[in-house]
Scaffold this motif. Structure first.
Motif, short mmCIF file in Angstrom:
data_model
loop_
_atom_site.label_atom_id
_atom_site.label_comp_id
_atom_site.label_asym_id
_atom_site.label_seq_id
_atom_site.Cartn_x
_atom_site.Cartn_y
_atom_site.Cartn_z
N CYS A 104 0.85 -1.19 0.00
CA CYS A 104 0.00 0.00 0.00
C CYS A 104 0.88 1.24 0.00
O CYS A 104 2.09 1.16 0.23
N VAL A 105 0.25 2.37 -0.26
CA VAL A 105 0.93 3.65 -0.13
C VAL A 105 -0.10 4.67 0.34
O VAL A 105 -1.29 4.55 0.02
N SER A 106 0.34 5.66 1.12
CA SER A 106 -0.58 6.70 1.59
C SER A 106 -0.08 8.07 1.15
O SER A 106 1.12 8.26 0.92
N ASP A 107 -1.02 9.01 1.04
CA ASP A 107 -0.63 10.39 0.71
C ASP A 107 -0.72 11.27 1.95
O ASP A 107 -1.09 10.80 3.03
N LYS A 108 -0.40 12.54 1.78
CA LYS A 108 -0.31 13.43 2.95
C LYS A 108 -1.68 13.71 3.57
O LYS A 108 -1.76 14.18 4.71
N ASP A 109 -2.75 13.42 2.83
CA ASP A 109 -4.10 13.65 3.35
C ASP A 109 -4.68 12.42 4.04
O ASP A 109 -5.77 12.49 4.61
N GLY A 110 -4.00 11.29 3.95
CA GLY A 110 -4.49 10.08 4.58
C GLY A 110 -5.25 9.15 3.66
O GLY A 110 -5.88 8.18 4.12
N ASN A 111 -5.21 9.41 2.34
CA ASN A 111 -5.71 8.43 1.38
C ASN A 111 -4.72 7.27 1.32
O ASN A 111 -3.51 7.48 1.35
N ILE A 112 -5.24 6.03 1.25
CA ILE A 112 -4.39 4.84 1.16
C ILE A 112 -4.80 4.04 -0.07
O ILE A 112 -5.99 3.80 -0.28
N TYR A 113 -3.81 3.65 -0.86
CA TYR A 113 -4.03 2.79 -2.02
C TYR A 113 -3.49 1.41 -1.68
O TYR A 113 -2.39 1.29 -1.15
N VAL A 114 -4.27 0.37 -2.04
CA VAL A 114 -3.92 -0.99 -1.67
C VAL A 114 -4.01 -1.89 -2.90
O VAL A 114 -5.01 -1.85 -3.64
N GLY A 115 -2.99 -2.71 -3.11
CA GLY A 115 -3.01 -3.69 -4.19
C GLY A 115 -3.36 -5.07 -3.67
O GLY A 115 -3.49 -5.29 -2.46
N ASN A 116 -3.51 -6.01 -4.61
CA ASN A 116 -3.74 -7.40 -4.20
C ASN A 116 -3.16 -8.34 -5.24
O ASN A 116 -2.77 -7.93 -6.34
N PHE A 117 -3.07 -9.62 -4.88
CA PHE A 117 -2.42 -10.60 -5.75
C PHE A 117 -3.21 -10.85 -7.04
O PHE A 117 -2.62 -11.19 -8.07
N GLY A 118 -4.53 -10.80 -6.98
CA GLY A 118 -5.36 -11.11 -8.12
C GLY A 118 -5.78 -12.57 -8.17
O GLY A 118 -6.81 -12.91 -8.76
N TYR A 119 -4.98 -13.45 -7.59
CA TYR A 119 -5.27 -14.89 -7.60
C TYR A 119 -4.52 -15.54 -6.45
O TYR A 119 -3.67 -14.90 -5.81
N ASP A 120 -4.82 -16.80 -6.19
CA ASP A 120 -4.21 -17.50 -5.06
C ASP A 120 -2.83 -18.01 -5.47
O ASP A 120 -2.65 -19.17 -5.82
N LEU A 121 -1.87 -17.10 -5.40
CA LEU A 121 -0.48 -17.41 -5.80
C LEU A 121 0.07 -18.59 -5.02
O LEU A 121 0.71 -19.49 -5.58
#
Length: 227
Positions: A104-121
């Motif tokens: 994940c990554v967050s910005d200075k305002d507190g928005n958070i972006y989150v990724g995922n695997f897409g499948y059961d790796l």
């Protein structure tokens, strides 16, 4: 210029599988994914257990308040981590993602972006594309990008205008423009990495990106366009 003179020393050891390093308030914060524990580590190498996450910690984000939000992979939630290590649910992404969430990554305002695997790796499932989720400061969730090939490390440029994401098995860094509400548009190739697999990434002071490429066991530094 020539190659930098790099020196290597062990800072701390006896972890299982480390992910999501973040520098915050004079310490390195890191998730021991398979040790199910978040640590903070001083510059002298002294480790402190911050919290235990039974569902595997990964990406870490600090809100403007200083509060720590941690990815809990297997139950696909973001968890608030109190100073005493007690966990409480911040956002549940389980209805929006198709697999374990990761960085994940967050910005200075507190928005958070989150990724995922897409499948059961882990179970050897057939590869599938994944999305990116935006969690706003009031903990609302929405899909902001789709058809990402194993979205992993992310950075936001200093001016907040651009988000760049490593698509690990796409072998690329992908950029988006960010709007005021945190949504993403104008998806484009930032750099192509050939057969390298980008995982964690970080920006440097010149706007270049350092990329950890786990399959080839190397760090590379890229500028936009791929040089």
């Amino acid at each position: 210029g020539g190659a930098m003179a790099l020196t290597f020393e062990t800072l701390a050891e006896d972890f299982v599988f480390l992910e999501g390093p973040r520098w915050h308030k004079g310490c390195l914060w890191v998730s021991d994914m398979w040790g199910h524990t978040i640590y903070s580590i001083t510059e002298e190498g002294e480790s402190t257990r911050v919290a235990e996450l039974p569902n595997r910690p990964s990406g870490l984000a600090f809100l403007p308040s200083g509060e720590l939000i941690a990815v809990s992979m297997a139950d696909r939630k973001l968890m608030r981590v109190a100073e005493n290590g007690v966990l409480s649910e911040y956002a549940d992404l389980s209805t929006l993602v198709s697999a374990d969430i990761n960085d994940c990554v967050s910005d200075k305002d507190g928005n958070i972006y989150v990724g995922n695997f897409g499948y059961d790796l882990m179970a050897g499932a057939d590869p599938a594309l994944a999305n990116l989720i935006l969690v706003t400061p009031d903990a609302r969730t929405q899909v902001v990008a789709e058809n990402m090939n194993f979205p992993n490390g992310m950075v936001i440029t200093d001016d907040g205008s651009t988000l760049i994401c490593a698509e690990t098995f796409g072998n690329v860094l992908t950029a988006f423009d960010r709007s005021a509400d945190g949504t993403l548009s104008n998806r484009r190739l930032w750099a192509e990495l050939g057969d390298r697999t980008p995982d964690g990434i970080c920006l440097d002071s010149e706007g270049a990106i350092w990329v950890s490429c786990f399959m080839s066991g190397e760090f590379i530094r890229l500028v936009e366009g791929g040089a």
